[in-house]
Design a protein around this motif. Structure first.
Motif, PDB file in Angstrom:
ATOM      1  N   ILE A  34      -8.513 -28.422  49.496  1.00  0.00           N
ATOM      2  CA  ILE A  34      -8.613 -29.696  48.774  1.00  0.00           C
ATOM      3  C   ILE A  34      -7.746 -29.595  47.515  1.00  0.00           C
ATOM      4  CG2 ILE A  34     -10.696 -29.062  47.447  1.00  0.00           C
ATOM      5  CD1 ILE A  34     -11.621 -32.058  48.035  1.00  0.00           C
ATOM      6  N   GLY A  35      -7.362 -30.763  46.970  1.00  0.00           N
ATOM      7  CA  GLY A  35      -6.480 -30.773  45.797  1.00  0.00           C
ATOM      8  C   GLY A  35      -5.063 -31.062  46.267  1.00  0.00           C
ATOM      9  N   GLU A  36      -4.862 -32.287  46.819  1.00  0.00           N
ATOM     10  CA  GLU A  36      -3.578 -32.605  47.465  1.00  0.00           C
ATOM     11  C   GLU A  36      -2.735 -33.533  46.597  1.00  0.00           C
ATOM     12  OE1 GLU A  36      -2.179 -30.614  49.749  1.00  0.00           O
ATOM     13  OE2 GLU A  36      -3.858 -31.043  51.068  1.00  0.00           O
ATOM     14  N   HIS A  37      -1.455 -33.215  46.522  1.00  0.00           N
ATOM     15  CA  HIS A  37      -0.500 -33.975  45.707  1.00  0.00           C
ATOM     16  C   HIS A  37      -0.913 -33.993  44.237  1.00  0.00           C
ATOM     17  CE1 HIS A  37       2.279 -35.315  48.822  1.00  0.00           C
ATOM     18  NE2 HIS A  37       1.222 -35.379  49.605  1.00  0.00           N
ATOM     19  N   THR A  38      -1.533 -32.918  43.807  1.00  0.00           N
ATOM     20  CA  THR A  38      -1.904 -32.773  42.397  1.00  0.00           C
ATOM     21  C   THR A  38      -1.028 -31.731  41.702  1.00  0.00           C
ATOM     22  OG1 THR A  38      -3.542 -31.196  43.158  1.00  0.00           O
ATOM     23  CG2 THR A  38      -4.351 -33.402  42.669  1.00  0.00           C
ATOM     24  N   THR A 338      -4.206 -32.002  55.405  1.00  0.00           N
ATOM     25  CA  THR A 338      -3.860 -30.928  54.479  1.00  0.00           C
ATOM     26  C   THR A 338      -2.344 -30.815  54.357  1.00  0.00           C
ATOM     27  OG1 THR A 338      -4.203 -28.585  53.954  1.00  0.00           O
ATOM     28  CG2 THR A 338      -3.955 -29.126  56.293  1.00  0.00           C
ATOM     29  N   GLY A 339      -1.868 -30.468  53.164  1.00  0.00           N
ATOM     30  CA  GLY A 339      -0.419 -30.353  52.956  1.00  0.00           C
ATOM     31  C   GLY A 339       0.165 -31.665  52.485  1.00  0.00           C
ATOM     32  N   ALA A 340       1.455 -31.836  52.725  1.00  0.00           N
ATOM     33  CA  ALA A 340       2.153 -33.011  52.204  1.00  0.00           C
ATOM     34  C   ALA A 340       1.761 -34.301  52.910  1.00  0.00           C
ATOM     35  CB  ALA A 340       3.655 -32.802  52.312  1.00  0.00           C
TER      36      ALA A 340
END
Ligand code: GLA
Length: 394
Positions: A34-38, A338-340
């Motif tokens: 978790i914590g995507e595009h941050t 998950t990921g980009a």
């Protein structure tokens, strides 16, 4: 697991012998929980390293030449240390070449090398095959040169290569996870301060299941850069009135009404909102994991996907179809892309006894919806980049 002996033999038949030592290195891929595009917004990320990744057999040369081969691609690439420029026709070889250039710029003494790679991560799956080949090359060449460069510095060097040589404005998460993750742990990283914590992945009877959409991530790089530019624009508009704000991650959910006015653009506001709410979900998820509350962890994952779908708009038909199917499976406590994004994989938290049913049900529904066949991978959290000790003389 790659067959290391076969890889070494392949190396011996690919390159002509010299009197240098042959060494073997490995860098994993990563899955972000978790914590995507941050990470390019000064926020929090929570990735773990995989046990699949990139193997690299390497032997030094003295003549300033680099000869690269891979068991995954037919194409071999050769270049001299004098010509380290990006060339479209060098295709996959540009990743190691860009790393060599960064190392030369950092005054690491490299004389040349024969290198054979073997990747066990599906390309374009969003599991960081590029950070994996980058980090294994950087770590291995630094080891050959006896250079004392920390893993964090190597991760930054790889990020620079990706940004400047390849032209993808990625953050630090992938290279950091590939470089520094520990077995059976996830890394909780504040990308602003670079403070990191290893958090034990105690899953209390659950498995982390990765599902590949098997949709190639076309246009992903340009869309990625577009999102990053949108965040920069949102931040610039906020900073006009709030100059002390350094990144979107300085803001909290309480400030959303204020920044909505300052940004004054519906789409840009949603981009900023995703970053701010995702940071909260990531912190809550980390606390939930530490407290052994997997249900709560799973809820944060679901919130993350919804935000990436509706506010950040990086999911797409295939990822959303997997997400919808996965949520309905009994025993799936959380799931998200998950990921980009724009294709690639989902990551799900599934009760051990439900894993088989999860695969069956999801495969069926996803095939009906999209005509594509998904692949599943049960994740074991592995170690970051390292040398595999082998007594082999080339
Ligand atoms: C890609 C980038 C990372 C990160 C993720 C999205 O993997 O390389 O830096 O931005 O996308 O979270």
């Amino acid at each position: 697991m790659s067959n290391q002996q076969a890889l070494l033999e392949q190396f011996q038949v690919t390159f002509s012998p010299n009197d240098k030592k042959t060494r073997l290195f490995f860098a994993p891929g990563r899955v972000n929980l978790i914590g995507e595009h941050t990470d390019y917004n000064g926020g929090y990320v929570f990735p773990a390293a995989l046990t699949i990744g990139t193997y690299m057999v390497i032997r030094e040369r003295e003549d300033g030449m680099f000869h690269l081969a891979s068991t995954n691609f037919e194409q071999k690439i050769s270049f001299s240390i004098e010509e380290l420029s990006y060339k479209t026709e060098d295709d996959w070889g540009n990743y190691p070449k860009g790393i060599i250039r960064e190392l030369v710029d950092a005054h690491v003494s490299i004389k040349g090398a024969d290198i054979l790679f073997e990747g066990t991560i599906p390309n374009g799956a969003g599991l960081s095959s590029s950070a994996s080949i980058g980090m294994v090359t950087a770590f291995g060449l630094a080891a050959l040169a006896n250079a004392s460069i920390s893993r964090v510095e190597l991760a930054k060097l790889c990020q620079r290569m990706e940004n400047h040589f390849i032209g993808v404005n990625s953050g630090i998460m992938d290279q950091y996870a590939v470089g520094l993750c520990k077995e059976k742990h996830a890394i909780y990283l504040n990308t602003m301060t670079m403070h990191a914590e290893d958090v034990p992945l105690e899953l209390h009877g659950h498995k982390i299941v990765i599902t590949n959409t098997n949709k190639r991530r076309g246009l992903a790089d340009s869309k990625y850069n577009e999102r990053r530019a949108e965040c920069e624009e949102a931040l610039a508009r906020i900073q006009k009135e709030m100059p002390s704000v350094q990144t979107l991650s300085d803001l909290t959910e309480l400030e959303l009404p204020t920044i909505e006015n300052l940004i004054a653009d519906e789409c840009l506001f949603r981009r900023a909102k995703h970053v701010i709410t995702e940071n909260k979900r990531t912190n809550d998820a980390k606390e939930a994991l530490e407290a052994g509350d997997l249900q709560l962890f799973g809820q944060q994952m679901i919130g993350s996907h919804v935000s990436l779908r509706d506010d950040y708009e990086v999911t797409g038909k295939e990822l959303d179809s997997l997400f919808d199917a996965q949520r309905q499976v009994n025993g799936c406590v959380g799931t998200r892309m998950t990921g980009a994004g724009f294709g690639g994989c989902t990551v799900s938290l599934v009760k051990e006894e439900a894993v088989l049913a999860f695969q069956d049900e999801v495969k069926h529904k996803y095939e009906v919806e999209t005509g594509l066949v998904p692949t599943f991978y049960i994740c074991e959290a592995g170690n970051g980049v390292h040398e595999i000790q082998m007594e082999v003389q080339g």
